[in-house]
Write a protein that holds these residues in place. Structure first.
Motif, short mmCIF file in Angstrom:
data_model
loop_
_atom_site.label_atom_id
_atom_site.label_comp_id
_atom_site.label_asym_id
_atom_site.label_seq_id
_atom_site.Cartn_x
_atom_site.Cartn_y
_atom_site.Cartn_z
N HIS A 1 4.06 -13.93 -12.21
CA HIS A 1 5.51 -13.73 -12.38
C HIS A 1 5.94 -12.43 -11.70
CE1 HIS A 1 9.48 -13.74 -14.11
NE2 HIS A 1 9.25 -12.59 -14.72
N LYS A 2 5.11 -11.39 -11.86
CA LYS A 2 5.41 -10.11 -11.23
C LYS A 2 5.41 -10.24 -9.71
CE LYS A 2 5.93 -5.57 -11.23
NZ LYS A 2 7.18 -4.93 -11.67
N ARG A 3 4.45 -11.01 -9.16
CA ARG A 3 4.39 -11.22 -7.71
C ARG A 3 5.66 -11.88 -7.20
NH1 ARG A 3 -1.07 -12.57 -8.72
NH2 ARG A 3 -0.63 -14.80 -8.62
N GLU A 4 6.13 -12.88 -7.93
CA GLU A 4 7.34 -13.60 -7.53
C GLU A 4 8.56 -12.68 -7.56
OE1 GLU A 4 7.51 -16.87 -10.19
OE2 GLU A 4 5.82 -17.92 -9.25
N GLN A 5 8.64 -11.83 -8.59
CA GLN A 5 9.74 -10.87 -8.68
C GLN A 5 9.72 -9.91 -7.50
OE1 GLN A 5 9.14 -9.07 -12.61
NE2 GLN A 5 11.12 -9.89 -13.24
N LEU A 6 8.55 -9.39 -7.19
CA LEU A 6 8.42 -8.43 -6.10
C LEU A 6 8.77 -9.06 -4.75
CD1 LEU A 6 5.18 -6.62 -7.26
CD2 LEU A 6 7.40 -5.52 -6.94
N ALA B 1 0.72 -5.85 -3.12
CA ALA B 1 -0.68 -5.99 -2.71
C ALA B 1 -1.62 -5.72 -3.89
CB ALA B 1 -0.98 -5.05 -1.56
N GLN B 2 -1.26 -4.75 -4.72
CA GLN B 2 -2.08 -4.43 -5.89
C GLN B 2 -2.02 -5.55 -6.93
OE1 GLN B 2 -0.74 -0.63 -7.31
NE2 GLN B 2 -1.39 0.48 -5.47
N VAL B 3 -0.80 -6.04 -7.17
CA VAL B 3 -0.62 -7.10 -8.17
C VAL B 3 -1.30 -8.39 -7.72
CG1 VAL B 3 1.11 -8.55 -9.34
CG2 VAL B 3 1.54 -6.11 -9.03
#
Length: 253
Positions: free
Chosen positions: A229-234, A217-219
């Protein structure tokens, strides 16, 4: 003297008659209980900080065990000599710190027959160290006490283990799922815990999923390219964990 459930379980993993070293012994409760109960004939309590060291010295003296428990100041396994002990316990530290202590004291492990380790975090880091240094998990226990979740890992040298590393970490296809638990996933979840999950196991990983959702939610508020990219990883990590929990035996929840 009554031990916490966590320390009681750790003590029960120490084979009777062993020579024990408790590293980071804090108040010396574990070695005092192990000697007093007759489980071990002698022990070493190692502590690097002066406050806990004095507390351990006092505990041992009040128990009348100064002739059987050596309280020593030193960093990690520096408090023991080669071939002095059969069992080492290290509890209440991060997994990375425990792995570092074992790495720095590798020469002291030659005669050691069992490690009983309780990392507060970073269990996967510790499992990786055990794999890389030919220590095989014989048991994993997850429990909750006073609102905290603990994992206790017991390992023996590969040379005496009936179970080998490649069997322990063999990729495992979840029932009713296409998801395969790889070695990395098994290190994260615990190769033995995931095969026999209890309600604390489910509780821990549901909490972890919630933490990941909070981070997501923060990203999601960021417009930066790296954030995508970070959202996809999470999202992938959350979906993977949710599928693991959904496919494990429900009657253990």
């Amino acid at each position: 003297m009554k031990l916490s459930q966590r320390l009681q379980y750790i003590m029960e993993q120490i084979p009777a008659g062993s020579r024990l070293a408790d590293i980071g012994s804090d108040h010396g409760l574990l070695p005092v209980a192990a000697v007093r109960s007759g489980r071990v004939p002698q022990a070493v309590a190692g502590e690097v900080n002066d406050g806990p060291l004095r507390a351990a010295q006092k505990q041992v003296a009040e128990a009348g065990l100064t002739d059987r428990i050596a309280v020593r100041k030193g960093d990690g396994l520096a408090v023991i000599k080669a071939n002095e002990v059969d069992v080492i316990t290290i509890a209440g530290m991060g997994g990375a710190l425990i792995a570092s202590i074992l790495e720095q004291g590798k020469d002291k492990l030659v005669s050691v027959k069992r490690l009983v380790l309780q990392p507060n975090v970073g269990e996967d880091i510790l499992r990786r160290w055990l794999i890389e240094h030919q220590w095989v998990l014989t048991s994993e226990h997850i429990m909750e006490e006073d609102g905290k979740i603990y994992e206790i890992l017991t390992a023996v040298p590969d040379s005496v283990s009936p179970l080998k590393q490649d069997e322990l970490y063999q990729p495992w296809k979840l029932p009713d799922s296409s998801l395969v638990l790889t070695q990395d996933l098994l290190m994260q979840l615990g190769p033995l815990l995931v095969k026999a999950p209890n309600e604390i196991f489910f509780y821990k990983w549901k909490l972890e999923i919630r933490k990941l959702e909070d981070v997501l939610a923060q990203v999601a508020r960021s417009d930066q390219e790296s954030a995508q990219h970070k959202r996809e990883q999470l999202r992938k990590q959350i979906e993977q964990l949710e599928e693991v929990l959904a496919c494990l035996p429900k009657d253990r929840q």
